[in-house]
Design a protein around this motif. Structure first.
Motif, PDB file in Angstrom:
ATOM      1  N   UNK A 161       3.613  16.585 -13.728  1.00  0.00           N
ATOM      2  CA  UNK A 161       2.408  17.418 -13.725  1.00  0.00           C
ATOM      3  C   UNK A 161       2.174  18.102 -12.383  1.00  0.00           C
ATOM      4  N   UNK A 162       2.776  17.563 -11.322  1.00  0.00           N
ATOM      5  CA  UNK A 162       2.652  18.160  -9.999  1.00  0.00           C
ATOM      6  C   UNK A 162       4.039  18.354  -9.405  1.00  0.00           C
ATOM      7  N   UNK A 163       4.152  19.338  -8.524  1.00  0.00           N
ATOM      8  CA  UNK A 163       5.428  19.606  -7.868  1.00  0.00           C
ATOM      9  C   UNK A 163       5.355  19.177  -6.407  1.00  0.00           C
ATOM     10  N   UNK A 164       6.433  18.557  -5.936  1.00  0.00           N
ATOM     11  CA  UNK A 164       6.491  18.102  -4.552  1.00  0.00           C
ATOM     12  C   UNK A 164       7.782  18.572  -3.904  1.00  0.00           C
ATOM     13  N   UNK A 165       7.747  18.738  -2.600  1.00  0.00           N
ATOM     14  CA  UNK A 165       8.933  19.089  -1.834  1.00  0.00           C
ATOM     15  C   UNK A 165       9.482  17.833  -1.154  1.00  0.00           C
ATOM     16  N   UNK A 166      10.675  17.938  -0.623  1.00  0.00           N
ATOM     17  CA  UNK A 166      11.240  16.811   0.120  1.00  0.00           C
ATOM     18  C   UNK A 166      10.396  16.501   1.349  1.00  0.00           C
ATOM     19  N   UNK A 167       9.743  17.521   1.895  1.00  0.00           N
ATOM     20  CA  UNK A 167       8.868  17.302   3.054  1.00  0.00           C
ATOM     21  C   UNK A 167       7.635  16.487   2.655  1.00  0.00           C
ATOM     22  N   UNK A 168       7.119  16.721   1.451  1.00  0.00           N
ATOM     23  CA  UNK A 168       5.986  15.923   0.967  1.00  0.00           C
ATOM     24  C   UNK A 168       6.365  14.442   0.900  1.00  0.00           C
ATOM     25  N   UNK A 169       7.566  14.169   0.397  1.00  0.00           N
ATOM     26  CA  UNK A 169       8.026  12.785   0.284  1.00  0.00           C
ATOM     27  C   UNK A 169       8.228  12.184   1.671  1.00  0.00           C
ATOM     28  N   UNK A 170       8.805  12.963   2.583  1.00  0.00           N
ATOM     29  CA  UNK A 170       9.032  12.478   3.941  1.00  0.00           C
ATOM     30  C   UNK A 170       7.720  12.156   4.640  1.00  0.00           C
ATOM     31  N   UNK A 189       0.823  -1.218   0.000  1.00  0.00           N
ATOM     32  CA  UNK A 189       0.000   0.000   0.000  1.00  0.00           C
ATOM     33  C   UNK A 189       0.853   1.264   0.000  1.00  0.00           C
ATOM     34  N   UNK A 190       2.012   1.169  -0.660  1.00  0.00           N
ATOM     35  CA  UNK A 190       2.919   2.320  -0.764  1.00  0.00           C
ATOM     36  C   UNK A 190       3.282   2.572  -2.216  1.00  0.00           C
ATOM     37  N   UNK A 191       2.485   2.034  -3.142  1.00  0.00           N
ATOM     38  CA  UNK A 191       2.758   2.201  -4.555  1.00  0.00           C
ATOM     39  C   UNK A 191       2.033   3.387  -5.158  1.00  0.00           C
ATOM     40  N   UNK A 192       2.038   3.437  -6.477  1.00  0.00           N
ATOM     41  CA  UNK A 192       1.503   4.610  -7.172  1.00  0.00           C
ATOM     42  C   UNK A 192       0.005   4.802  -6.961  1.00  0.00           C
ATOM     43  N   UNK A 193      -0.736   3.709  -6.715  1.00  0.00           N
ATOM     44  CA  UNK A 193      -2.186   3.854  -6.568  1.00  0.00           C
ATOM     45  C   UNK A 193      -2.560   4.532  -5.250  1.00  0.00           C
ATOM     46  N   UNK A 194      -1.652   4.471  -4.256  1.00  0.00           N
ATOM     47  CA  UNK A 194      -1.975   4.996  -2.927  1.00  0.00           C
ATOM     48  C   UNK A 194      -1.511   6.428  -2.711  1.00  0.00           C
ATOM     49  N   UNK A 195      -0.611   6.916  -3.549  1.00  0.00           N
ATOM     50  CA  UNK A 195      -0.032   8.242  -3.323  1.00  0.00           C
ATOM     51  C   UNK A 195      -0.640   9.272  -4.266  1.00  0.00           C
ATOM     52  N   UNK A 196      -0.307  10.529  -4.022  1.00  0.00           N
ATOM     53  CA  UNK A 196      -0.591  11.558  -5.015  1.00  0.00           C
ATOM     54  C   UNK A 196       0.200  11.197  -6.269  1.00  0.00           C
ATOM     55  N   UNK A 197      -0.277  11.574  -7.460  1.00  0.00           N
ATOM     56  CA  UNK A 197       0.374  11.138  -8.703  1.00  0.00           C
ATOM     57  C   UNK A 197       1.879  11.410  -8.724  1.00  0.00           C
ATOM     58  N   UNK A 198       2.660  10.332  -8.860  1.00  0.00           N
ATOM     59  CA  UNK A 198       4.108  10.455  -8.965  1.00  0.00           C
ATOM     60  C   UNK A 198       4.861  10.475  -7.656  1.00  0.00           C
ATOM     61  N   UNK A 199       4.177  10.650  -6.530  1.00  0.00           N
ATOM     62  CA  UNK A 199       4.874  10.801  -5.250  1.00  0.00           C
ATOM     63  C   UNK A 199       5.554   9.495  -4.822  1.00  0.00           C
ATOM     64  N   UNK A 200       4.902   8.356  -5.045  1.00  0.00           N
ATOM     65  CA  UNK A 200       5.513   7.072  -4.678  1.00  0.00           C
ATOM     66  C   UNK A 200       6.775   6.817  -5.490  1.00  0.00           C
ATOM     67  N   UNK A 201       6.776   7.225  -6.754  1.00  0.00           N
ATOM     68  CA  UNK A 201       7.960   7.068  -7.589  1.00  0.00           C
ATOM     69  C   UNK A 201       9.110   7.918  -7.050  1.00  0.00           C
ATOM     70  N   UNK A 202       8.826   9.123  -6.614  1.00  0.00           N
ATOM     71  CA  UNK A 202       9.862   9.979  -6.030  1.00  0.00           C
ATOM     72  C   UNK A 202      10.391   9.391  -4.725  1.00  0.00           C
ATOM     73  N   UNK A 203       9.508   8.732  -3.973  1.00  0.00           N
ATOM     74  CA  UNK A 203       9.963   8.071  -2.748  1.00  0.00           C
ATOM     75  C   UNK A 203      10.924   6.936  -3.078  1.00  0.00           C
TER      76      UNK A 203
END
Length: 361
Positions: free
Chosen positions: A166-175, A39-53
């Protein structure tokens, strides 16, 4: 005088929620460790956030720098990687058997002590994610399959597998996302060519024993049928025709039947699969050819097969083999002998004018 060294203490037993399994690898002198965060893959996160993790894994942690991890791993003759799937984040290492405690501890550090520094996102994780996404999307087959997910599930499994910018994330978002999914109930540890008792002992002595308690549940996956996605571009024409599979066993037979029944071609690549996810499954037939006309003709034949497929039972052996080759096991003993799929989704990348729409098939 030497500074006093702080000592990290860990529990002496594996957390009950962490699932630990081992598999044999006869004849192999190499061991592997796979830590699956469910439950930590792409379907569970905001678009692209799991990939950045995933791309932020194996960088600087509280215990060691990313450079130190790389150098130590090289000296041990091992390698590691992090990948994202639609269901999970997977941390994996391959190494000589005696290096097991090191990699258990290293992956534990990734899950409990990654620092997620802003410059690492800008200089490493973000460029790597964009490159990986660009390489994947250079394949019309991948692009069409992504589009099929998007129109079949829309949200959840329909989200892009990789970061698309398509969306921007910060390191805090990933954390924060990491904190929400790195829970003991989400973690499964799979060791290959290792002694299970040793693996459990090393886990109990590693940062994995300090994972916060908890578990996240997969959201229900709603699906639709009768949709089209068409992406016009130069090059080969890829088409993927599919539908959410409510009966995985029967659709596994249908995949074997379709793959065997569609005519062979020296120029076209044809495949059929059922991909099981947590809470849903996707059945699809993929067709790729340098000729848009050939792709269109094969799509029409595939649609006819789907509308009335009979005599599926004789494909049980092939279906079982195909599922094993995909790394999944499906009990097909209760599969039906026939199935009808009158309404399906269709994604086309390439010469879209040469391929009929779903409602024309």
């Amino acid at each position: 005088m030497f500074a006093r060294t702080s000592i990290r203490s860990f529990s002496t037993t594996v957390p009950k929620a962490v699932k630990v399994t081992t598999v044999e690898a006869p004849g192999s002198g190499v061991s592997s460790l796979k830590v699956i965060v469910k439950n930590a893959g792409s379907k569970a996160s905001a678009p692209g956030l799991a990939h950045l993790l995933a791309s932020s894994s194996f960088l600087n942690t509280e215990a060691r720098s990313g450079l130190r991890l790389k150098r130590e791993s090289e000296l041990l003759g091992g390698e590691y990687k992090a990948t994202v799937t639609r269901d999970s984040l997977v941390l994996e290492a391959k190494f000589l058997k005696e290096a097991l405690p090191y990699y258990v501890n290293a992956i534990g550090d990734v899950l409990t002590g990654t620092l997620f520094r802003p410059h690492e996102l800008t200089e490493i994780a973000l460029p790597y994610s964009k490159t990986e996404a660009a390489v994947a999307n250079s394949s019309p087959d991948f692009k069409a399959l992504e589009a099929l997910h998007a129109i079949t599930f829309r949200t959840g499994l329909g989200k892009p597998l990789f970061y698309d910018g398509s969306k921007s994330y910060t390191s805090e978002d990933i954390a924060q996302y990491a904190k929400s999914v790195f829970l003991d109930g989400n973690v499964e540890v799979v060791g290959s060519n290792v002694v299970e008792a040793d693996l459990k002992k090393f886990i109990s002595e590693s940062p994995l024993s300090k994972l916060p308690a908890g578990e996240t549940s997969p959201a229900p996956q709603k699906s639709v049928a009768g949709q089209d996605a068409r992406i016009r571009q130069a090059g080969p024409t890829a088409a993927v025709i599919g539908v959410a599979a409510s009966d995985v066993a029967t659709y596994s037979l249908l995949a074997a039947y379709a793959k065997s029944s569609l005519p062979a071609s020296s120029s076209a690549a044809v495949d059929a699969k059922v991909v099981p996810y947590d809470g849903a499954a996707l059945f699809y037939i993929s067709i790729t050819s340098p000729s848009g006309a050939e792709t269109g003709a094969l799509v029409s034949q595939a649609a006819k097969l789907l509308k009335e497929a009979k005599g599926l039972s004789k494909y049980k052996a092939l279906a079982t083999y195909n599922q094993a080759a995909q790394g999944s096991s499906v009990d097909i003993s209760a599969a039906k002998d026939s199935v009808s799929v009158p309404k399906f989704n269709l994604a086309v990348v390439g010469d879209v004018d040469a391929v009929p729409y779903a409602d024309e098939l």
